[in-house]
Design a protein around this motif. Structure first.
Motif, PDB file in Angstrom:
ATOM      1  N   ASP A   1      20.751  45.187 -12.462  1.00  0.00           N
ATOM      2  CA  ASP A   1      19.784  45.443 -13.529  1.00  0.00           C
ATOM      3  C   ASP A   1      18.647  46.365 -13.091  1.00  0.00           C
ATOM      4  OD1 ASP A   1      21.333  43.796 -15.035  1.00  0.00           O
ATOM      5  OD2 ASP A   1      19.862  42.200 -15.240  1.00  0.00           O
ATOM      6  N   LEU A   2      18.179  46.225 -11.865  1.00  0.00           N
ATOM      7  CA  LEU A   2      17.100  47.078 -11.364  1.00  0.00           C
ATOM      8  C   LEU A   2      17.496  48.550 -11.428  1.00  0.00           C
ATOM      9  CD1 LEU A   2      14.408  47.573  -9.875  1.00  0.00           C
ATOM     10  CD2 LEU A   2      15.684  47.275  -7.752  1.00  0.00           C
ATOM     11  N   PHE A   3      18.737  48.846 -11.073  1.00  0.00           N
ATOM     12  CA  PHE A   3      19.193  50.236 -11.064  1.00  0.00           C
ATOM     13  C   PHE A   3      19.376  50.764 -12.485  1.00  0.00           C
ATOM     14  CE2 PHE A   3      20.787  48.363  -7.040  1.00  0.00           C
ATOM     15  CZ  PHE A   3      19.814  48.952  -6.240  1.00  0.00           C
ATOM     16  N   PHE A   4      19.847  49.918 -13.398  1.00  0.00           N
ATOM     17  CA  PHE A   4      19.928  50.315 -14.805  1.00  0.00           C
ATOM     18  C   PHE A   4      18.529  50.591 -15.355  1.00  0.00           C
ATOM     19  CE2 PHE A   4      24.029  47.823 -14.880  1.00  0.00           C
ATOM     20  CZ  PHE A   4      24.834  48.922 -15.072  1.00  0.00           C
ATOM     21  N   HIS A   5      17.581  49.718 -15.028  1.00  0.00           N
ATOM     22  CA  HIS A   5      16.212  49.879 -15.503  1.00  0.00           C
ATOM     23  C   HIS A   5      15.603  51.182 -14.970  1.00  0.00           C
ATOM     24  CE1 HIS A   5      12.152  48.869 -16.738  1.00  0.00           C
ATOM     25  NE2 HIS A   5      11.749  49.108 -15.497  1.00  0.00           N
TER      26      HIS A   5
ATOM     27  N   VAL B   1      21.398  57.921  -6.787  1.00  0.00           N
ATOM     28  CA  VAL B   1      21.733  57.572  -5.408  1.00  0.00           C
ATOM     29  C   VAL B   1      20.826  56.423  -4.992  1.00  0.00           C
ATOM     30  CG1 VAL B   1      21.769  58.367  -3.021  1.00  0.00           C
ATOM     31  CG2 VAL B   1      22.411  59.934  -4.854  1.00  0.00           C
ATOM     32  N   VAL B   2      21.436  55.384  -4.475  1.00  0.00           N
ATOM     33  CA  VAL B   2      20.689  54.228  -3.976  1.00  0.00           C
ATOM     34  C   VAL B   2      20.794  54.231  -2.456  1.00  0.00           C
ATOM     35  CG1 VAL B   2      20.587  51.708  -3.897  1.00  0.00           C
ATOM     36  CG2 VAL B   2      21.118  52.879  -6.052  1.00  0.00           C
ATOM     37  N   ILE B   3      19.659  54.102  -1.791  1.00  0.00           N
ATOM     38  CA  ILE B   3      19.620  54.015  -0.332  1.00  0.00           C
ATOM     39  C   ILE B   3      19.161  52.609   0.001  1.00  0.00           C
ATOM     40  CG2 ILE B   3      18.595  54.929   1.773  1.00  0.00           C
ATOM     41  CD1 ILE B   3      18.011  57.488  -0.083  1.00  0.00           C
ATOM     42  N   ASP B   4      19.988  51.872   0.728  1.00  0.00           N
ATOM     43  CA  ASP B   4      19.668  50.476   1.006  1.00  0.00           C
ATOM     44  C   ASP B   4      20.202  50.095   2.370  1.00  0.00           C
ATOM     45  OD1 ASP B   4      19.332  47.561   0.748  1.00  0.00           O
ATOM     46  OD2 ASP B   4      19.125  47.979  -1.379  1.00  0.00           O
ATOM     47  N   ASP B   5      19.647  49.020   2.921  1.00  0.00           N
ATOM     48  CA  ASP B   5      20.110  48.536   4.221  1.00  0.00           C
ATOM     49  C   ASP B   5      20.694  47.136   4.133  1.00  0.00           C
ATOM     50  OD1 ASP B   5      17.867  47.008   3.816  1.00  0.00           O
ATOM     51  OD2 ASP B   5      16.939  47.469   5.740  1.00  0.00           O
ATOM     52  N   SER B   6      20.967  46.674   2.905  1.00  0.00           N
ATOM     53  CA  SER B   6      21.520  45.326   2.758  1.00  0.00           C
ATOM     54  C   SER B   6      22.847  45.358   2.012  1.00  0.00           C
ATOM     55  CB  SER B   6      20.534  44.418   2.002  1.00  0.00           C
ATOM     56  OG  SER B   6      20.464  44.807   0.639  1.00  0.00           O
ATOM     57  N   VAL B   7      23.706  44.427   2.335  1.00  0.00           N
ATOM     58  CA  VAL B   7      24.994  44.319   1.642  1.00  0.00           C
ATOM     59  C   VAL B   7      24.762  44.020   0.168  1.00  0.00           C
ATOM     60  CG1 VAL B   7      27.119  42.966   1.467  1.00  0.00           C
ATOM     61  CG2 VAL B   7      26.287  43.688   3.709  1.00  0.00           C
ATOM     62  N   THR B   8      23.798  43.159  -0.147  1.00  0.00           N
ATOM     63  CA  THR B   8      23.548  42.834  -1.548  1.00  0.00           C
ATOM     64  C   THR B   8      23.040  44.049  -2.326  1.00  0.00           C
ATOM     65  OG1 THR B   8      21.364  41.965  -0.960  1.00  0.00           O
ATOM     66  CG2 THR B   8      23.147  40.370  -1.203  1.00  0.00           C
ATOM     67  N   GLY B   9      22.201  44.855  -1.698  1.00  0.00           N
ATOM     68  CA  GLY B   9      21.709  46.061  -2.361  1.00  0.00           C
ATOM     69  C   GLY B   9      22.814  47.064  -2.618  1.00  0.00           C
ATOM     70  N   ILE B  10      23.684  47.266  -1.629  1.00  0.00           N
ATOM     71  CA  ILE B  10      24.818  48.183  -1.789  1.00  0.00           C
ATOM     72  C   ILE B  10      25.759  47.645  -2.863  1.00  0.00           C
ATOM     73  CG2 ILE B  10      26.839  49.164  -0.649  1.00  0.00           C
ATOM     74  CD1 ILE B  10      24.183  50.454   0.234  1.00  0.00           C
ATOM     75  N   THR B  11      26.002  46.337  -2.852  1.00  0.00           N
ATOM     76  CA  THR B  11      26.872  45.716  -3.853  1.00  0.00           C
ATOM     77  C   THR B  11      26.308  45.910  -5.260  1.00  0.00           C
ATOM     78  OG1 THR B  11      27.604  44.073  -2.235  1.00  0.00           O
ATOM     79  CG2 THR B  11      27.948  43.537  -4.552  1.00  0.00           C
ATOM     80  N   ALA B  12      25.009  45.727  -5.418  1.00  0.00           N
ATOM     81  CA  ALA B  12      24.369  45.907  -6.725  1.00  0.00           C
ATOM     82  C   ALA B  12      24.445  47.364  -7.169  1.00  0.00           C
ATOM     83  CB  ALA B  12      22.924  45.437  -6.669  1.00  0.00           C
ATOM     84  N   ALA B  13      24.212  48.279  -6.251  1.00  0.00           N
ATOM     85  CA  ALA B  13      24.300  49.710  -6.590  1.00  0.00           C
ATOM     86  C   ALA B  13      25.703  50.065  -7.063  1.00  0.00           C
ATOM     87  CB  ALA B  13      23.916  50.556  -5.378  1.00  0.00           C
ATOM     88  N   MET B  14      26.699  49.561  -6.367  1.00  0.00           N
ATOM     89  CA  MET B  14      28.085  49.839  -6.748  1.00  0.00           C
ATOM     90  C   MET B  14      28.405  49.214  -8.102  1.00  0.00           C
ATOM     91  SD  MET B  14      28.949  51.767  -4.332  1.00  0.00           S
ATOM     92  CE  MET B  14      30.619  51.999  -4.916  1.00  0.00           C
ATOM     93  N   ALA B  15      27.902  48.007  -8.348  1.00  0.00           N
ATOM     94  CA  ALA B  15      28.141  47.346  -9.631  1.00  0.00           C
ATOM     95  C   ALA B  15      27.496  48.134 -10.774  1.00  0.00           C
ATOM     96  CB  ALA B  15      27.605  45.921  -9.609  1.00  0.00           C
ATOM     97  N   ALA B  16      26.394  48.810 -10.488  1.00  0.00           N
ATOM     98  CA  ALA B  16      25.722  49.615 -11.508  1.00  0.00           C
ATOM     99  C   ALA B  16      26.435  50.943 -11.735  1.00  0.00           C
ATOM    100  CB  ALA B  16      24.276  49.870 -11.094  1.00  0.00           C
ATOM    101  N   GLY B  17      27.239  51.357 -10.775  1.00  0.00           N
ATOM    102  CA  GLY B  17      27.925  52.642 -10.898  1.00  0.00           C
ATOM    103  C   GLY B  17      27.213  53.774 -10.188  1.00  0.00           C
ATOM    104  N   ALA B  18      26.172  53.449  -9.418  1.00  0.00           N
ATOM    105  CA  ALA B  18      25.433  54.457  -8.664  1.00  0.00           C
ATOM    106  C   ALA B  18      26.151  54.750  -7.349  1.00  0.00           C
ATOM    107  CB  ALA B  18      24.017  53.963  -8.378  1.00  0.00           C
ATOM    108  N   GLN B  19      25.811  55.881  -6.750  1.00  0.00           N
ATOM    109  CA  GLN B  19      26.303  56.184  -5.403  1.00  0.00           C
ATOM    110  C   GLN B  19      25.409  55.436  -4.427  1.00  0.00           C
ATOM    111  OE1 GLN B  19      26.335  60.329  -4.337  1.00  0.00           O
ATOM    112  NE2 GLN B  19      26.846  59.889  -2.223  1.00  0.00           N
ATOM    113  N   ALA B  20      25.991  54.847  -3.407  1.00  0.00           N
ATOM    114  CA  ALA B  20      25.221  54.054  -2.452  1.00  0.00           C
ATOM    115  C   ALA B  20      25.317  54.643  -1.050  1.00  0.00           C
ATOM    116  CB  ALA B  20      25.719  52.613  -2.443  1.00  0.00           C
ATOM    117  N   ILE B  21      24.166  54.802  -0.420  1.00  0.00           N
ATOM    118  CA  ILE B  21      24.077  55.263   0.963  1.00  0.00           C
ATOM    119  C   ILE B  21      23.438  54.143   1.767  1.00  0.00           C
ATOM    120  CG2 ILE B  21      22.983  56.907   2.524  1.00  0.00           C
ATOM    121  CD1 ILE B  21      23.000  58.918   0.183  1.00  0.00           C
TER     122      ILE B  21
END
Length: 94
Positions: free
Chosen positions: A17-21, A34-54
């Motif tokens: 939801d944060l990425f959609f918002h 593009v989402v830049i994150d250092d956590s598995v949960t953050g990468i998982t959320a970015a992927m669920a939103a459809g964003a590219q994750a780094i």
């Protein structure tokens, strides 16, 4: 721009939801973000939103093997320093 919406169940930090918002507030399609994150949960959320994750592994709390877990969560690449991240985020020459 089509309105994408998450219909799954959010648990803790792994909620897209944060990425959609953020994408909505910026007026862009989340799939162009593009989402830049250092956590598995953050990468998982970015992927669920459809964003590219780094995944960024340059923080002091990152343990050996963490980059592998982030890649398995869907991160498109691993970056371990801020200068490398800056180079990666440069627009491609036309």
């Amino acid at each position: 721009m089509p309105r994408l919406q998450w219909r799954g169940r959010c648990t803790g930090q792994a909620c897209p939801d944060l990425f959609f918002h953020a994408a909505t507030r910026l007026g862009v399609d989340v799939r162009r973000c593009v989402v830049i994150d250092d956590s598995v949960t953050g990468i998982t959320a970015a992927m669920a939103a459809g964003a590219q994750a780094i995944c960024f592994t340059g923080a002091s709390h990152v343990e050996p093997g963490h980059a592998t877990r982030l890649k398995e969560a869907g991160a498109s690449c691993v970056v371990s320093t801020a200068p490398d991240l800056a180079v990666l985020l440069q627009p491609e020459a036309a």
